[in-house]
Design a protein around this motif. Structure first.
Motif, PDB file in Angstrom:
ATOM      1  N   ALA A   1       0.848  -1.183   0.000  1.00  0.00           N
ATOM      2  CA  ALA A   1       0.000   0.000   0.000  1.00  0.00           C
ATOM      3  C   ALA A   1       0.888   1.238   0.000  1.00  0.00           C
ATOM      4  N   ALA A   2       0.346   2.358  -0.494  1.00  0.00           N
ATOM      5  CA  ALA A   2       1.093   3.613  -0.460  1.00  0.00           C
ATOM      6  C   ALA A   2       1.410   3.955   0.991  1.00  0.00           C
ATOM      7  N   PRO A   3       2.594   4.530   1.268  1.00  0.00           N
ATOM      8  CA  PRO A   3       2.995   4.795   2.660  1.00  0.00           C
ATOM      9  C   PRO A   3       1.960   5.560   3.468  1.00  0.00           C
ATOM     10  N   ALA A   4       1.347   6.588   2.885  1.00  0.00           N
ATOM     11  CA  ALA A   4       0.351   7.367   3.622  1.00  0.00           C
ATOM     12  C   ALA A   4      -0.834   6.486   4.004  1.00  0.00           C
ATOM     13  N   ASP A   5      -1.312   5.678   3.060  1.00  0.00           N
ATOM     14  CA  ASP A   5      -2.422   4.776   3.339  1.00  0.00           C
ATOM     15  C   ASP A   5      -2.024   3.725   4.354  1.00  0.00           C
ATOM     16  N   ALA A   6      -0.794   3.224   4.241  1.00  0.00           N
ATOM     17  CA  ALA A   6      -0.324   2.195   5.166  1.00  0.00           C
ATOM     18  C   ALA A   6      -0.388   2.706   6.603  1.00  0.00           C
ATOM     19  N   ASP A   7       0.062   3.938   6.823  1.00  0.00           N
ATOM     20  CA  ASP A   7       0.030   4.517   8.169  1.00  0.00           C
ATOM     21  C   ASP A   7      -1.403   4.679   8.663  1.00  0.00           C
ATOM     22  N   ARG A   8      -2.277   5.151   7.764  1.00  0.00           N
ATOM     23  CA  ARG A   8      -3.681   5.366   8.161  1.00  0.00           C
ATOM     24  C   ARG A   8      -4.349   4.049   8.533  1.00  0.00           C
ATOM     25  N   TYR A   9      -4.131   3.019   7.704  1.00  0.00           N
ATOM     26  CA  TYR A   9      -4.764   1.729   7.974  1.00  0.00           C
ATOM     27  C   TYR A   9      -4.167   1.046   9.198  1.00  0.00           C
TER      28      TYR A   9
ATOM     29  N   GLU B   1      -5.069  -0.561  14.861  1.00  0.00           N
ATOM     30  CA  GLU B   1      -4.824  -0.422  16.296  1.00  0.00           C
ATOM     31  C   GLU B   1      -6.095   0.035  17.017  1.00  0.00           C
ATOM     32  N   GLU B   2      -6.832   0.940  16.377  1.00  0.00           N
ATOM     33  CA  GLU B   2      -8.086   1.425  16.983  1.00  0.00           C
ATOM     34  C   GLU B   2      -9.085   0.285  17.143  1.00  0.00           C
ATOM     35  N   TYR B   3      -9.257  -0.516  16.074  1.00  0.00           N
ATOM     36  CA  TYR B   3     -10.204  -1.632  16.136  1.00  0.00           C
ATOM     37  C   TYR B   3      -9.764  -2.675  17.153  1.00  0.00           C
ATOM     38  N   ALA B   4      -8.461  -2.944  17.215  1.00  0.00           N
ATOM     39  CA  ALA B   4      -7.957  -3.919  18.179  1.00  0.00           C
ATOM     40  C   ALA B   4      -8.228  -3.446  19.610  1.00  0.00           C
ATOM     41  N   GLY B   5      -8.179  -2.137  19.824  1.00  0.00           N
ATOM     42  CA  GLY B   5      -8.510  -1.598  21.138  1.00  0.00           C
ATOM     43  C   GLY B   5      -9.962  -1.860  21.499  1.00  0.00           C
ATOM     44  N   ARG B   6     -10.836  -1.868  20.488  1.00  0.00           N
ATOM     45  CA  ARG B   6     -12.255  -2.126  20.746  1.00  0.00           C
ATOM     46  C   ARG B   6     -12.512  -3.588  21.084  1.00  0.00           C
TER      47      ARG B   6
ATOM     48  N   ALA C   1      -8.272  -7.039  11.255  1.00  0.00           N
ATOM     49  CA  ALA C   1      -7.564  -7.857  10.263  1.00  0.00           C
ATOM     50  C   ALA C   1      -7.604  -7.214   8.881  1.00  0.00           C
ATOM     51  N   VAL C   2      -8.760  -6.670   8.499  1.00  0.00           N
ATOM     52  CA  VAL C   2      -8.872  -6.033   7.179  1.00  0.00           C
ATOM     53  C   VAL C   2      -8.038  -4.757   7.139  1.00  0.00           C
ATOM     54  N   ALA C   3      -8.056  -3.981   8.217  1.00  0.00           N
ATOM     55  CA  ALA C   3      -7.232  -2.769   8.265  1.00  0.00           C
ATOM     56  C   ALA C   3      -5.753  -3.123   8.142  1.00  0.00           C
ATOM     57  N   MET C   4      -5.352  -4.195   8.826  1.00  0.00           N
ATOM     58  CA  MET C   4      -3.965  -4.638   8.743  1.00  0.00           C
ATOM     59  C   MET C   4      -3.631  -5.090   7.319  1.00  0.00           C
ATOM     60  N   LYS C   5      -4.576  -5.806   6.693  1.00  0.00           N
ATOM     61  CA  LYS C   5      -4.372  -6.250   5.310  1.00  0.00           C
ATOM     62  C   LYS C   5      -4.220  -5.048   4.387  1.00  0.00           C
ATOM     63  N   ARG C   6      -5.041  -4.021   4.580  1.00  0.00           N
ATOM     64  CA  ARG C   6      -4.963  -2.827   3.729  1.00  0.00           C
ATOM     65  C   ARG C   6      -3.651  -2.065   3.952  1.00  0.00           C
ATOM     66  N   SER C   7      -3.048  -2.225   5.127  1.00  0.00           N
ATOM     67  CA  SER C   7      -1.788  -1.521   5.394  1.00  0.00           C
ATOM     68  C   SER C   7      -0.592  -2.216   4.754  1.00  0.00           C
ATOM     69  N   THR C   8      -0.765  -3.465   4.312  1.00  0.00           N
ATOM     70  CA  THR C   8       0.370  -4.218   3.786  1.00  0.00           C
ATOM     71  C   THR C   8       0.188  -4.736   2.363  1.00  0.00           C
TER      72      THR C   8
ATOM     73  N   ALA D   1     -24.846  -9.491  11.018  1.00  0.00           N
ATOM     74  CA  ALA D   1     -24.552  -8.057  11.106  1.00  0.00           C
ATOM     75  C   ALA D   1     -25.372  -7.319  10.043  1.00  0.00           C
ATOM     76  N   ALA D   2     -26.079  -6.268  10.453  1.00  0.00           N
ATOM     77  CA  ALA D   2     -26.939  -5.526   9.529  1.00  0.00           C
ATOM     78  C   ALA D   2     -26.136  -4.592   8.640  1.00  0.00           C
ATOM     79  N   ALA D   3     -24.970  -4.171   9.099  1.00  0.00           N
ATOM     80  CA  ALA D   3     -24.117  -3.263   8.339  1.00  0.00           C
ATOM     81  C   ALA D   3     -22.684  -3.418   8.834  1.00  0.00           C
ATOM     82  N   SER D   4     -21.752  -2.904   8.078  1.00  0.00           N
ATOM     83  CA  SER D   4     -20.347  -3.007   8.467  1.00  0.00           C
ATOM     84  C   SER D   4     -20.080  -2.195   9.731  1.00  0.00           C
ATOM     85  N   PRO D   5     -19.401  -2.790  10.722  1.00  0.00           N
ATOM     86  CA  PRO D   5     -19.047  -2.012  11.913  1.00  0.00           C
ATOM     87  C   PRO D   5     -17.862  -1.075  11.656  1.00  0.00           C
ATOM     88  N   CYS D   6     -17.225  -1.235  10.481  1.00  0.00           N
ATOM     89  CA  CYS D   6     -16.052  -0.414  10.177  1.00  0.00           C
ATOM     90  C   CYS D   6     -16.034  -0.101   8.683  1.00  0.00           C
TER      91      CYS D   6
END
Length: 201
Positions: free
Chosen positions: A126-134, A139-144, A160-167, A189-194
């Protein structure tokens, strides 16, 4: 600082779940790259695995563990946090096995690759900026996972998906997100939680 310590504790606990135990018998390493995202068979815990020469790097939100290859073809990593040695065996192109070498009587934990085998030659990062964001989102989702235990599986999928998008590249990440969306839908699940990483359906 307290949050970082709490996060390390969560990662250590997840690592403990992943590597529940070891098994007797050794499988030789299969040819090709083991890189990819793996999920515990019958569970929800996921890791990203990256082949790095003769080593395997296990990538979790905010943590990387480098496993070194052993003479029997397996890979091991010693955790100073848990004071435990963990092992990984490559079973075939789509499955690995996590175990504890010091506890050979305990059964191993099988993990299966999500999204099929990785093509030879790897994928674009992923692009470096996107990698950092994801990575920050992971980390935010893991905290939840810790703060909202009633929805552990949903937040695990999001992390897991955020981590996948970061790499990984967008095509692989989108395919993986679609798989996780299907899993969440099966859980009613009625809608995506993220929606930042898994689009709404």
């Amino acid at each position: 600082m307290m949050q970082a310590m709490r996060w390390r504790g969560l990662v250590a606990a997840a690592a403990g779940l992943l590597c529940l135990a070891g098994a007797a018998g050794v499988q030789a390493q299969q040819a090709g790259s083991a890189s990819g995202t793996y999920m515990v068979e019958g569970g929800s815990y996921m890791i990203e695995l990256r082949q790095d020469g003769d080593a395997l790097v296990v990538v979790e939100p905010n943590k990387e563990s480098r496993y070194t290859r052993q003479a029997d073809g397996s890979y091991t990593f010693y955790s100073d946090v848990t004071e435990t040695t963990y092992g990984i065996r490559i079973l075939d192109a789509n499955a690995i096995e996590a175990f504890k070498p010091d506890y050979p009587d305990n059964p191993a934990t099988r993990l299966v690759r999500m999204g099929g085998a990785v093509a030879q030659g790897g994928t674009d990062d992923a692009a470096p900026a996107d990698a950092d964001r994801y990575e920050a989102l992971a980390e935010e989702y893991a905290g939840r996972i810790e703060s909202d235990p009633a929805n552990v599986q949903s937040w695990t999928a999001c992390a897991a998906v955020a981590m996948k998008r970061s790499t990984s590249n967008p095509a692989e990440s989108d395919a993986y997100a679609a798989q996780m969306a299907g899993m969440l839908q099966q859980m009613d699940a009625a809608a995506s939680p993220c929606p930042e990483v898994i689009p709404n359906w």
